[in-house]
Design a protein around this motif. Sequence first.
Motif, PDB file in Angstrom:
ATOM      1  N   MET A 158       0.851  -1.178   0.000  1.00  0.00           N
ATOM      2  CA  MET A 158       0.000   0.000   0.000  1.00  0.00           C
ATOM      3  C   MET A 158       0.894   1.238   0.000  1.00  0.00           C
ATOM      4  O   MET A 158       1.833   1.328   0.800  1.00  0.00           O
ATOM      5  CB  MET A 158      -0.912   0.038   1.222  1.00  0.00           C
ATOM      6  N   THR A 159       0.607   2.164  -0.891  1.00  0.00           N
ATOM      7  CA  THR A 159       1.360   3.408  -0.980  1.00  0.00           C
ATOM      8  C   THR A 159       0.452   4.561  -0.590  1.00  0.00           C
ATOM      9  O   THR A 159      -0.686   4.642  -1.040  1.00  0.00           O
ATOM     10  CB  THR A 159       1.897   3.625  -2.404  1.00  0.00           C
ATOM     11  N   VAL A 160       0.985   5.461   0.236  1.00  0.00           N
ATOM     12  CA  VAL A 160       0.230   6.608   0.731  1.00  0.00           C
ATOM     13  C   VAL A 160       1.035   7.874   0.448  1.00  0.00           C
ATOM     14  O   VAL A 160       2.249   7.906   0.660  1.00  0.00           O
ATOM     15  CB  VAL A 160      -0.021   6.485   2.258  1.00  0.00           C
ATOM     16  N   LEU A 161       0.359   8.910  -0.020  1.00  0.00           N
ATOM     17  CA  LEU A 161       0.983  10.212  -0.239  1.00  0.00           C
ATOM     18  C   LEU A 161       1.102  10.924   1.102  1.00  0.00           C
ATOM     19  O   LEU A 161       0.100  11.158   1.786  1.00  0.00           O
ATOM     20  CB  LEU A 161       0.132  11.041  -1.203  1.00  0.00           C
ATOM     21  N   LEU A 162       2.333  11.258   1.499  1.00  0.00           N
ATOM     22  CA  LEU A 162       2.558  11.940   2.777  1.00  0.00           C
ATOM     23  C   LEU A 162       2.545  13.458   2.622  1.00  0.00           C
ATOM     24  O   LEU A 162       2.016  14.166   3.468  1.00  0.00           O
ATOM     25  CB  LEU A 162       3.890  11.514   3.393  1.00  0.00           C
ATOM     26  N   ASP A 163       3.180  13.949   1.543  1.00  0.00           N
ATOM     27  CA  ASP A 163       3.282  15.387   1.354  1.00  0.00           C
ATOM     28  C   ASP A 163       3.256  15.700  -0.137  1.00  0.00           C
ATOM     29  O   ASP A 163       3.930  15.037  -0.928  1.00  0.00           O
ATOM     30  CB  ASP A 163       4.567  15.918   1.987  1.00  0.00           C
ATOM     31  N   GLU A 164       2.490  16.694  -0.499  1.00  0.00           N
ATOM     32  CA  GLU A 164       2.293  17.046  -1.899  1.00  0.00           C
ATOM     33  C   GLU A 164       3.522  17.724  -2.508  1.00  0.00           C
ATOM     34  O   GLU A 164       3.884  17.478  -3.646  1.00  0.00           O
ATOM     35  CB  GLU A 164       1.083  17.990  -2.007  1.00  0.00           C
ATOM     36  N   ASP A 165       4.171  18.593  -1.741  1.00  0.00           N
ATOM     37  CA  ASP A 165       5.297  19.348  -2.265  1.00  0.00           C
ATOM     38  C   ASP A 165       6.397  19.392  -1.210  1.00  0.00           C
ATOM     39  O   ASP A 165       6.244  20.039  -0.176  1.00  0.00           O
ATOM     40  CB  ASP A 165       4.848  20.770  -2.630  1.00  0.00           C
ATOM     41  N   VAL A 166       7.502  18.688  -1.468  1.00  0.00           N
ATOM     42  CA  VAL A 166       8.603  18.653  -0.507  1.00  0.00           C
ATOM     43  C   VAL A 166       9.853  19.235  -1.147  1.00  0.00           C
ATOM     44  O   VAL A 166      10.037  19.187  -2.362  1.00  0.00           O
ATOM     45  CB  VAL A 166       8.906  17.221  -0.007  1.00  0.00           C
ATOM     46  N   ASP A 167      10.708  19.787  -0.293  1.00  0.00           N
ATOM     47  CA  ASP A 167      12.002  20.298  -0.735  1.00  0.00           C
ATOM     48  C   ASP A 167      13.044  19.232  -0.421  1.00  0.00           C
ATOM     49  O   ASP A 167      13.309  18.933   0.744  1.00  0.00           O
ATOM     50  CB  ASP A 167      12.313  21.613  -0.024  1.00  0.00           C
ATOM     51  N   LEU A 168      13.617  18.662  -1.447  1.00  0.00           N
ATOM     52  CA  LEU A 168      14.563  17.549  -1.287  1.00  0.00           C
ATOM     53  C   LEU A 168      15.814  17.982  -0.526  1.00  0.00           C
ATOM     54  O   LEU A 168      16.363  17.203   0.256  1.00  0.00           O
ATOM     55  CB  LEU A 168      14.930  16.988  -2.659  1.00  0.00           C
ATOM     56  N   ASP A 169      16.250  19.221  -0.711  1.00  0.00           N
ATOM     57  CA  ASP A 169      17.435  19.707  -0.007  1.00  0.00           C
ATOM     58  C   ASP A 169      17.209  19.750   1.500  1.00  0.00           C
ATOM     59  O   ASP A 169      18.108  19.431   2.279  1.00  0.00           O
ATOM     60  CB  ASP A 169      17.825  21.102  -0.512  1.00  0.00           C
ATOM     61  N   VAL A 170      16.016  20.117   1.918  1.00  0.00           N
ATOM     62  CA  VAL A 170      15.685  20.159   3.351  1.00  0.00           C
ATOM     63  C   VAL A 170      15.707  18.746   3.930  1.00  0.00           C
ATOM     64  O   VAL A 170      16.242  18.516   5.016  1.00  0.00           O
ATOM     65  CB  VAL A 170      14.302  20.826   3.573  1.00  0.00           C
ATOM     66  N   ILE A 171      15.156  17.798   3.196  1.00  0.00           N
ATOM     67  CA  ILE A 171      15.131  16.402   3.656  1.00  0.00           C
ATOM     68  C   ILE A 171      16.552  15.859   3.772  1.00  0.00           C
ATOM     69  O   ILE A 171      16.903  15.216   4.762  1.00  0.00           O
ATOM     70  CB  ILE A 171      14.278  15.537   2.720  1.00  0.00           C
ATOM     71  N   LYS A 172      17.382  16.137   2.778  1.00  0.00           N
ATOM     72  CA  LYS A 172      18.773  15.662   2.812  1.00  0.00           C
ATOM     73  C   LYS A 172      19.541  16.282   3.972  1.00  0.00           C
ATOM     74  O   LYS A 172      20.323  15.594   4.637  1.00  0.00           O
ATOM     75  CB  LYS A 172      19.467  15.960   1.487  1.00  0.00           C
ATOM     76  N   SER A 173      19.318  17.558   4.251  1.00  0.00           N
ATOM     77  CA  SER A 173      20.003  18.194   5.378  1.00  0.00           C
ATOM     78  C   SER A 173      19.520  17.620   6.710  1.00  0.00           C
ATOM     79  O   SER A 173      20.315  17.433   7.633  1.00  0.00           O
ATOM     80  CB  SER A 173      19.837  19.709   5.344  1.00  0.00           C
ATOM     81  N   ASP A 174      18.220  17.326   6.806  1.00  0.00           N
ATOM     82  CA  ASP A 174      17.688  16.687   8.024  1.00  0.00           C
ATOM     83  C   ASP A 174      18.320  15.317   8.238  1.00  0.00           C
ATOM     84  O   ASP A 174      18.688  14.957   9.363  1.00  0.00           O
ATOM     85  CB  ASP A 174      16.172  16.542   7.957  1.00  0.00           C
ATOM     86  N   LEU A 175      18.453  14.547   7.162  1.00  0.00           N
ATOM     87  CA  LEU A 175      19.083  13.228   7.267  1.00  0.00           C
ATOM     88  C   LEU A 175      20.538  13.349   7.687  1.00  0.00           C
ATOM     89  O   LEU A 175      21.031  12.555   8.494  1.00  0.00           O
ATOM     90  CB  LEU A 175      18.980  12.472   5.939  1.00  0.00           C
ATOM     91  N   ALA A 176      21.244  14.346   7.148  1.00  0.00           N
ATOM     92  CA  ALA A 176      22.647  14.555   7.513  1.00  0.00           C
ATOM     93  C   ALA A 176      22.762  14.939   8.982  1.00  0.00           C
ATOM     94  O   ALA A 176      23.670  14.459   9.689  1.00  0.00           O
ATOM     95  CB  ALA A 176      23.260  15.630   6.627  1.00  0.00           C
ATOM     96  N   GLU A 177      21.848  15.793   9.470  1.00  0.00           N
ATOM     97  CA  GLU A 177      21.865  16.180  10.886  1.00  0.00           C
ATOM     98  C   GLU A 177      21.605  14.987  11.792  1.00  0.00           C
ATOM     99  O   GLU A 177      22.257  14.821  12.819  1.00  0.00           O
ATOM    100  CB  GLU A 177      20.822  17.266  11.153  1.00  0.00           C
ATOM    101  N   LYS A 178      20.641  14.140  11.413  1.00  0.00           N
ATOM    102  CA  LYS A 178      20.341  12.947  12.211  1.00  0.00           C
ATOM    103  C   LYS A 178      21.534  12.000  12.235  1.00  0.00           C
ATOM    104  O   LYS A 178      21.846  11.420  13.276  1.00  0.00           O
ATOM    105  CB  LYS A 178      19.117  12.217  11.653  1.00  0.00           C
ATOM    106  N   ALA A 179      22.201  11.839  11.096  1.00  0.00           N
ATOM    107  CA  ALA A 179      23.370  10.955  11.026  1.00  0.00           C
ATOM    108  C   ALA A 179      24.496  11.505  11.895  1.00  0.00           C
ATOM    109  O   ALA A 179      25.169  10.750  12.613  1.00  0.00           O
ATOM    110  CB  ALA A 179      23.834  10.801   9.586  1.00  0.00           C
ATOM    111  N   ALA A 180      24.707  12.815  11.856  1.00  0.00           N
ATOM    112  CA  ALA A 180      25.752  13.431  12.675  1.00  0.00           C
ATOM    113  C   ALA A 180      25.429  13.286  14.164  1.00  0.00           C
ATOM    114  O   ALA A 180      26.317  12.992  14.973  1.00  0.00           O
ATOM    115  CB  ALA A 180      25.905  14.903  12.310  1.00  0.00           C
ATOM    116  N   ALA A 181      24.165  13.469  14.531  1.00  0.00           N
ATOM    117  CA  ALA A 181      23.765  13.319  15.930  1.00  0.00           C
ATOM    118  C   ALA A 181      23.938  11.872  16.392  1.00  0.00           C
ATOM    119  O   ALA A 181      24.380  11.620  17.511  1.00  0.00           O
ATOM    120  CB  ALA A 181      22.322  13.762  16.112  1.00  0.00           C
ATOM    121  N   ALA A 182      23.621  10.919  15.515  1.00  0.00           N
ATOM    122  CA  ALA A 182      23.780   9.512  15.867  1.00  0.00           C
ATOM    123  C   ALA A 182      25.259   9.163  16.034  1.00  0.00           C
ATOM    124  O   ALA A 182      25.627   8.420  16.954  1.00  0.00           O
ATOM    125  CB  ALA A 182      23.150   8.630  14.797  1.00  0.00           C
TER     126      ALA A 182
END
Length: 143
Positions: free
Chosen positions: A89-113
């Motif tokens: 099952m596939t569900v739409l979470l967000d209609e319009d996302v900024d990929l750069d923001v998501i990548k920076s969030d992932l980088a911050e989480k990786a650095a914190a981990a």
Amino acid sequence: MKRYETIVIIDPDLSKEAETPIFERLNDLIPQYKGFLIETDDWGTKKLAYDIKKKNRGHYVRLDFCGDGALVQEMERFFRIDDKVMKFMTVLLDEDVDLDVIKSDLAEKAAAAEQAAAEKADEAVETEAPTENNEPIEAKKEE
């Protein structure tokens, strides 16, 4: 670009080696359609609410990714063809996302981990292992 979440239920009787081609195909497919895989979350084997293909258990995997409708259509076509996939099952979470923001969030989480892991390793080094008699190490040297 849109953000989607897909839940896939795989046959629980498969070995890890038999499940690997499914995820390798998805990992190849997502960049092909200019998508970005944010997270793969393996929930493990769980009891199903009702039998699917005469099985009462299923191996659940959650995929969080960004892409467009063509990517979702191709993924779902692949799931329909593959006999190892019981349900999806596939569900739409967000209609319009900024990929750069998501990548920076992932980088911050990786650095914190990484920082948390380093701190935990430092704490483990600082604590001394207890001796057999629970005496301080320095006291044993004096004897």
